[in-house]
Design a protein around this motif. Sequence first.
Motif, PDB file in Angstrom:
ATOM      1  N   PHE A 151       1.154  -1.355  -0.223  1.00  0.00           N
ATOM      2  CA  PHE A 151      -0.250  -0.156  -0.550  1.00  0.00           C
ATOM      3  C   PHE A 151       0.658   1.347  -0.088  1.00  0.00           C
ATOM      4  O   PHE A 151       1.779   1.022   0.248  1.00  0.00           O
ATOM      5  N   ALA A 152       0.078   2.900   0.254  1.00  0.00           N
ATOM      6  CA  ALA A 152       1.039   3.949   0.448  1.00  0.00           C
ATOM      7  C   ALA A 152       0.357   4.244   1.349  1.00  0.00           C
ATOM      8  O   ALA A 152      -0.562   4.156   1.488  1.00  0.00           O
ATOM      9  N   LEU A 153       1.018   4.447   2.463  1.00  0.00           N
ATOM     10  CA  LEU A 153       0.712   5.660   3.338  1.00  0.00           C
ATOM     11  C   LEU A 153       1.082   7.125   3.420  1.00  0.00           C
ATOM     12  O   LEU A 153       2.211   7.683   2.760  1.00  0.00           O
ATOM     13  N   VAL A 154      -0.051   7.550   3.583  1.00  0.00           N
ATOM     14  CA  VAL A 154      -0.361   9.010   2.690  1.00  0.00           C
ATOM     15  C   VAL A 154       0.009  10.379   4.067  1.00  0.00           C
ATOM     16  O   VAL A 154      -1.827   9.713   3.706  1.00  0.00           O
ATOM     17  N   ALA A 155       0.543  11.182   3.984  1.00  0.00           N
ATOM     18  CA  ALA A 155      -0.063  12.012   4.590  1.00  0.00           C
ATOM     19  C   ALA A 155       0.108  13.696   4.193  1.00  0.00           C
ATOM     20  O   ALA A 155       0.721  13.889   3.796  1.00  0.00           O
ATOM     21  N   VAL A 156      -1.101  14.068   4.626  1.00  0.00           N
ATOM     22  CA  VAL A 156      -1.447  15.535   4.221  1.00  0.00           C
ATOM     23  C   VAL A 156      -1.163  16.902   4.366  1.00  0.00           C
ATOM     24  O   VAL A 156      -2.378  17.037   5.841  1.00  0.00           O
ATOM     25  N   VAL A 157      -0.714  17.939   4.125  1.00  0.00           N
ATOM     26  CA  VAL A 157      -1.046  18.987   5.213  1.00  0.00           C
ATOM     27  C   VAL A 157      -1.277  20.579   4.550  1.00  0.00           C
ATOM     28  O   VAL A 157      -0.381  20.421   3.226  1.00  0.00           O
ATOM     29  N   ASP A 158      -2.533  20.920   4.309  1.00  0.00           N
ATOM     30  CA  ASP A 158      -2.751  22.326   4.455  1.00  0.00           C
ATOM     31  C   ASP A 158      -1.929  23.525   4.386  1.00  0.00           C
ATOM     32  O   ASP A 158      -1.967  23.936   5.542  1.00  0.00           O
ATOM     33  N   ILE A 159      -0.736  24.125   3.940  1.00  0.00           N
ATOM     34  CA  ILE A 159      -0.172  25.035   3.780  1.00  0.00           C
ATOM     35  C   ILE A 159      -0.325  26.002   3.148  1.00  0.00           C
ATOM     36  O   ILE A 159       0.551  26.973   2.053  1.00  0.00           O
ATOM     37  N   SER A 160      -2.028  26.190   3.002  1.00  0.00           N
ATOM     38  CA  SER A 160      -1.841  27.491   2.031  1.00  0.00           C
ATOM     39  C   SER A 160      -1.416  29.153   2.319  1.00  0.00           C
ATOM     40  O   SER A 160      -1.407  29.490   1.503  1.00  0.00           O
ATOM     41  N   ASP A 161      -1.846  28.869   3.536  1.00  0.00           N
ATOM     42  CA  ASP A 161      -1.607  29.564   4.491  1.00  0.00           C
ATOM     43  C   ASP A 161      -0.632  30.649   4.303  1.00  0.00           C
ATOM     44  O   ASP A 161       0.155  31.969   4.279  1.00  0.00           O
ATOM     45  N   LYS A 162       0.146  29.591   4.640  1.00  0.00           N
ATOM     46  CA  LYS A 162       2.018  29.865   4.081  1.00  0.00           C
ATOM     47  C   LYS A 162       1.996  30.122   2.930  1.00  0.00           C
ATOM     48  O   LYS A 162       2.789  31.347   2.791  1.00  0.00           O
ATOM     49  N   LYS A 163       1.338  29.810   2.379  1.00  0.00           N
ATOM     50  CA  LYS A 163       2.282  29.713   0.684  1.00  0.00           C
ATOM     51  C   LYS A 163       1.204  31.495   0.113  1.00  0.00           C
ATOM     52  O   LYS A 163       2.252  32.547  -0.082  1.00  0.00           O
ATOM     53  N   ARG A 164       0.297  31.854   0.807  1.00  0.00           N
ATOM     54  CA  ARG A 164      -0.136  33.110   0.320  1.00  0.00           C
ATOM     55  C   ARG A 164       0.292  34.431   1.260  1.00  0.00           C
ATOM     56  O   ARG A 164       0.474  34.926   0.711  1.00  0.00           O
ATOM     57  N   ARG A 165       0.834  33.527   2.474  1.00  0.00           N
ATOM     58  CA  ARG A 165       1.808  34.546   2.889  1.00  0.00           C
ATOM     59  C   ARG A 165       2.812  34.945   2.267  1.00  0.00           C
ATOM     60  O   ARG A 165       3.328  35.696   2.039  1.00  0.00           O
ATOM     61  N   GLN A 166       3.294  34.574   1.835  1.00  0.00           N
ATOM     62  CA  GLN A 166       4.766  34.144   0.711  1.00  0.00           C
ATOM     63  C   GLN A 166       4.454  34.928  -0.808  1.00  0.00           C
ATOM     64  O   GLN A 166       5.783  35.699  -1.070  1.00  0.00           O
ATOM     65  N   LEU A 167       3.833  34.830  -1.275  1.00  0.00           N
ATOM     66  CA  LEU A 167       3.019  35.356  -1.687  1.00  0.00           C
ATOM     67  C   LEU A 167       2.741  36.473  -1.964  1.00  0.00           C
ATOM     68  O   LEU A 167       3.085  37.593  -2.362  1.00  0.00           O
ATOM     69  N   LEU A 168       1.984  36.790  -1.264  1.00  0.00           N
ATOM     70  CA  LEU A 168       1.773  38.675  -0.203  1.00  0.00           C
ATOM     71  C   LEU A 168       3.052  39.677   0.050  1.00  0.00           C
ATOM     72  O   LEU A 168       2.773  40.425  -0.214  1.00  0.00           O
ATOM     73  N   GLU A 169       3.589  38.897   0.883  1.00  0.00           N
ATOM     74  CA  GLU A 169       5.267  39.609   0.872  1.00  0.00           C
ATOM     75  C   GLU A 169       5.694  39.927  -0.036  1.00  0.00           C
ATOM     76  O   GLU A 169       6.756  40.668  -0.346  1.00  0.00           O
ATOM     77  N   LYS A 170       6.073  39.017  -1.311  1.00  0.00           N
ATOM     78  CA  LYS A 170       7.331  38.653  -2.281  1.00  0.00           C
ATOM     79  C   LYS A 170       6.202  40.148  -2.985  1.00  0.00           C
ATOM     80  O   LYS A 170       6.618  40.894  -3.912  1.00  0.00           O
ATOM     81  N   ILE A 171       5.183  39.949  -2.857  1.00  0.00           N
ATOM     82  CA  ILE A 171       4.210  41.160  -3.551  1.00  0.00           C
ATOM     83  C   ILE A 171       4.666  42.523  -3.409  1.00  0.00           C
ATOM     84  O   ILE A 171       4.796  43.521  -4.112  1.00  0.00           O
ATOM     85  N   PHE A 172       4.565  43.199  -1.830  1.00  0.00           N
ATOM     86  CA  PHE A 172       4.888  44.115  -0.856  1.00  0.00           C
ATOM     87  C   PHE A 172       5.957  44.261  -1.227  1.00  0.00           C
ATOM     88  O   PHE A 172       6.634  45.248  -1.334  1.00  0.00           O
ATOM     89  N   PHE A 173       7.189  42.695  -1.031  1.00  0.00           N
ATOM     90  CA  PHE A 173       8.424  43.097  -1.083  1.00  0.00           C
ATOM     91  C   PHE A 173       9.379  43.453  -2.180  1.00  0.00           C
ATOM     92  O   PHE A 173      10.166  44.479  -2.425  1.00  0.00           O
ATOM     93  N   HIS A 174       8.430  43.223  -3.596  1.00  0.00           N
ATOM     94  CA  HIS A 174       8.686  43.383  -5.214  1.00  0.00           C
ATOM     95  C   HIS A 174       8.115  44.418  -5.701  1.00  0.00           C
ATOM     96  O   HIS A 174       9.312  45.238  -5.925  1.00  0.00           O
ATOM     97  N   ASP A 175       6.524  44.351  -5.656  1.00  0.00           N
ATOM     98  CA  ASP A 175       6.054  45.537  -6.446  1.00  0.00           C
ATOM     99  C   ASP A 175       6.154  46.370  -5.922  1.00  0.00           C
ATOM    100  O   ASP A 175       6.713  48.091  -6.429  1.00  0.00           O
ATOM    101  N   ILE A 176       5.118  46.723  -5.025  1.00  0.00           N
ATOM    102  CA  ILE A 176       5.253  47.867  -4.284  1.00  0.00           C
ATOM    103  C   ILE A 176       6.258  48.543  -3.952  1.00  0.00           C
ATOM    104  O   ILE A 176       6.232  49.520  -3.714  1.00  0.00           O
TER     105      ILE A 176
END
Length: 406
Positions: A151-176
Amino acid sequence: MNVTASNTRFASPHRSPASELNRQRALLTEDDSLPTVLNAMPQVVMILNLNRQILFGNRALEEFAEAQGWKSFVGLRPGELLSCQHAIAAEAGCGTGESCCTCGAVEGILAALAGAGGARECRVLRKTRTGIEALDLKLWGTPFIWKGGSFALVAVVDISDKKRRQLLEKIFFHDILNIAGALGNLLELLAKGVVTIDKAQDDLIEMTQDLISEIRSQRELLAAESNELKVNLTTLHSRLFLEWVIRTYRNASAAVEKEIVIAEGCCGTFFTSDEILLGRVLGNLVKNALEASAPGQRVTLGCSTNGAEVSFSCHNEGVIPRKVQLQIFLRSFTTKDPGRGVGTYSVKLLTERYLQGTVSFVSTPAEGTTFTATLPIVPVRREEERWAGACGEEGVGGGAPLGCNR
């Protein structure tokens, strides 16, 4: 449905019959030791068979499935449980569509079933009763032998908040910060008398407007993802709206040595929509088209109507590689600097969740690339039940958390 090799564009389409699923599940649950250990884990954990079907899930998975409306998840594949749009669209389900070849979850599961463990990240656009929802997940796949079964044992974690935060930080640090830096430099030149206010005022106004626009667009995106965005409908004219878009973006930095024009035969029709949100949608399409164009090339905007809908198109001469096409609307996917993937995702989110429309694109070496946003002439109140049935009466979720990290 007769499942054959022709039913897949990537992984095997074959599924185990109910009798085999029951036998395998009994093997995993005939004593309490395995369920006890997995239920102690806070993140979602599942065990899959060789056909990538879920046989057992811990309590976190059971709670997630129940929140999505599934009465049972046994026999489903992970993308089907999530209501992934590609799993829904593929004839043989999760893992068998063309886009599945770019899915980190499918890759991780296949690797684990082949005897190689490891971690993968994957981006998912799922269909819910309120419209599309983006998830960024991290998946750990491990080969798992239990009482002679593989079989395959699969564990999953939602990292959406982390990715969203990285995205917003990049936008603010880069574009703005780039805009703010340019604004500061110009003000310094004014203070030293190097330039006069008459020469600098147009640039000052444009940079200030760009700064405000970037901040507003990020605020709107956050509100859109949390279902807090308000739609303000007003009567608009299709051709006049495109003329406004051209005036807005023809002096953008990406437009240097490039031209934005309206296509011949562009229709002029009245329709009802949200002026600000539609401006964001078309503005993102235009900016992407300009960035994809070489000096001397042209971006062409057009519109047409069939009486019930109005379609806006944005064409450039470039072509998008096929592997990029398969991921184009996923949040945090980008061909630009890492962390800057948001433009086409926001186009899809705003158009389909809030403007009651659809977004599509075609990209070929012969014809170039055309994105099309199609909207109703007169929007109607869209009931949440429209999304029910996307993968049957059950299983179209309402955005419940996946595990404990959301």
